[in-house]
Enzyme design. Sequence first.
Site, PDB file in Angstrom:
ATOM      1  N   ILE A   1      -3.913   2.404   0.574  1.00  0.00           N
ATOM      2  CA  ILE A   1      -4.501   1.915  -0.676  1.00  0.00           C
ATOM      3  C   ILE A   1      -3.400   1.216  -1.471  1.00  0.00           C
ATOM      4  O   ILE A   1      -2.256   1.678  -1.508  1.00  0.00           O
ATOM      5  CB  ILE A   1      -5.095   3.091  -1.487  1.00  0.00           C
TER       6      ILE A   1
ATOM      7  N   THR B  87       0.817  -1.216   0.000  1.00  0.00           N
ATOM      8  CA  THR B  87       0.000   0.000   0.000  1.00  0.00           C
ATOM      9  C   THR B  87       0.849   1.265   0.000  1.00  0.00           C
ATOM     10  O   THR B  87       2.045   1.254   0.292  1.00  0.00           O
ATOM     11  CB  THR B  87      -0.927   0.025   1.230  1.00  0.00           C
ATOM     12  N   ASP B  88       0.173   2.360  -0.323  1.00  0.00           N
ATOM     13  CA  ASP B  88       0.810   3.667  -0.249  1.00  0.00           C
ATOM     14  C   ASP B  88       0.558   4.261   1.142  1.00  0.00           C
ATOM     15  O   ASP B  88       0.022   3.578   2.024  1.00  0.00           O
ATOM     16  CB  ASP B  88       0.304   4.581  -1.370  1.00  0.00           C
ATOM     17  N   ALA B  89       0.885   5.509   1.328  1.00  0.00           N
ATOM     18  CA  ALA B  89       0.738   6.147   2.637  1.00  0.00           C
ATOM     19  C   ALA B  89      -0.710   6.208   3.114  1.00  0.00           C
ATOM     20  O   ALA B  89      -0.967   6.311   4.309  1.00  0.00           O
ATOM     21  CB  ALA B  89       1.330   7.555   2.599  1.00  0.00           C
ATOM     22  N   GLY B  90      -1.654   6.103   2.185  1.00  0.00           N
ATOM     23  CA  GLY B  90      -3.072   6.156   2.557  1.00  0.00           C
ATOM     24  C   GLY B  90      -3.695   4.794   2.794  1.00  0.00           C
ATOM     25  O   GLY B  90      -4.901   4.699   3.020  1.00  0.00           O
TER      26      GLY B  90
END
Length: 134
Positions: free
Chosen positions: A20, A15-18
């Site tokens: 997602i 995932t990314d920082a969010g």
Amino acid sequence: MKKFELELRVYFEDTDAGGIVYHANYLKFMERARTDWVRSMGISQQELLEHSIAFVVKDMEIKFQQSAVLDDLLRITCEPVKIGNVSVKMTQNIYNNKNQCLVSAQVKIGCVNTVDKTPAKIPDAIMRDMRSDT
């Protein structure tokens, strides 16, 4: 032709920082499914490499429809739609645990000779396994 499914959990590293799934990781998920699809037919990619044969992605059209998130359990499918002498066209989809299609792709993989990097005929035994419905 064989349809194959792989279940895969989304980890933090995907995932990314969010939280997602980062878009490039869907390609990795599809690659894992294609690799396990070949393995499910009793074909060792290591053995193919020892015979100077490999499968490579030649073309891909991908549509991102929804996002997967941390801890989702995904189902990745591979379904050949056309098997030629040196290539296979397939549909791949990624579904979440609610059976919603998150990503869909049309993929063409080619068989190549790893020594001279030229197209190679798909071995007959592999062709039979790919075409088998069992």
